[in-house]
Design a protein around this motif. Structure first.
Motif, short mmCIF file in Angstrom:
data_model
loop_
_atom_site.label_atom_id
_atom_site.label_comp_id
_atom_site.label_asym_id
_atom_site.label_seq_id
_atom_site.Cartn_x
_atom_site.Cartn_y
_atom_site.Cartn_z
N ALA A 97 -8.10 1.33 2.92
CA ALA A 97 -7.57 2.57 2.36
C ALA A 97 -6.06 2.69 2.64
O ALA A 97 -5.28 3.03 1.75
CB ALA A 97 -8.30 3.77 2.93
N ARG A 98 -5.68 2.39 3.87
CA ARG A 98 -4.25 2.44 4.23
C ARG A 98 -3.47 1.39 3.45
O ARG A 98 -2.34 1.64 3.01
CB ARG A 98 -4.07 2.22 5.73
N GLU A 158 -1.52 -5.93 -2.47
CA GLU A 158 -2.59 -5.76 -1.47
C GLU A 158 -3.03 -7.10 -0.88
O GLU A 158 -3.24 -7.20 0.33
CB GLU A 158 -3.79 -5.06 -2.12
N TYR A 192 1.70 -1.92 8.83
CA TYR A 192 1.61 -2.08 7.38
C TYR A 192 3.01 -2.08 6.77
O TYR A 192 3.31 -2.88 5.89
CB TYR A 192 0.76 -0.96 6.78
N ASP A 231 -7.22 -1.83 7.40
CA ASP A 231 -7.91 -0.68 6.83
C ASP A 231 -7.57 -0.69 5.34
O ASP A 231 -6.41 -0.49 4.96
CB ASP A 231 -7.40 0.60 7.50
N THR A 254 -3.07 2.57 -0.13
CA THR A 254 -2.15 3.71 -0.18
C THR A 254 -0.70 3.24 -0.05
O THR A 254 0.17 3.68 -0.81
CB THR A 254 -2.47 4.71 0.95
N LEU A 255 -0.45 2.34 0.89
CA LEU A 255 0.92 1.87 1.09
C LEU A 255 1.41 1.08 -0.12
O LEU A 255 2.51 1.32 -0.62
CB LEU A 255 1.01 1.00 2.35
#
Length: 104
Positions: A36-37, A19, A3, A34, A40-41
């Motif tokens: 969620a990851r 995103e 990521y 993923d 978050t990033l």
């Protein structure tokens, strides 16, 4: 880590790290994304100046390996040599005492 690499690739290409673009980059190279990851990033990078982080990361000095381990390696050899010399002296003394016992 993929990521972060994807985000860095987008940044290096002059693209905005969001995103949708990061997900496309990751999917194109075969990474199962993923969500969620990903979120978050991207949200974590919004307030980060990536150029500044990269600049500081490349300035960080790399610690040189100390030369002390080589000196330590030499010490056991010296000790071994001393032990060998002591053993030779003892053997010579024993041999001499054995010979003197034969002629004494």
């Amino acid at each position: 880590m993929e990521y972060v690499y994807g985000a860095l690739l987008l940044h290096a290409a002059g693209k905005e790290v969001d995103e949708e673009k990061l997900k496309k980059v990751l999917e194109d190279v075969g990474v199962q994304v993923d969500e969620a990851r990903l979120k978050t990033l991207v949200s974590g990078l919004k307030d980060v100046n990536i150029d500044e982080v990269l600049k500081n990361a490349t300035v960080a000095p790399v610690a040189a390996a100390p030369a002390a381990p080589q000196e330590k390696k030499e010490e056991p050899k010296k000790k071994e040599e001393k032990k060998k010399e002591e053993n030779k002296e003892q053997e010579e003394e024993e041999a001499m005492s054995g010979l003197s016992a034969l002629f004494g």
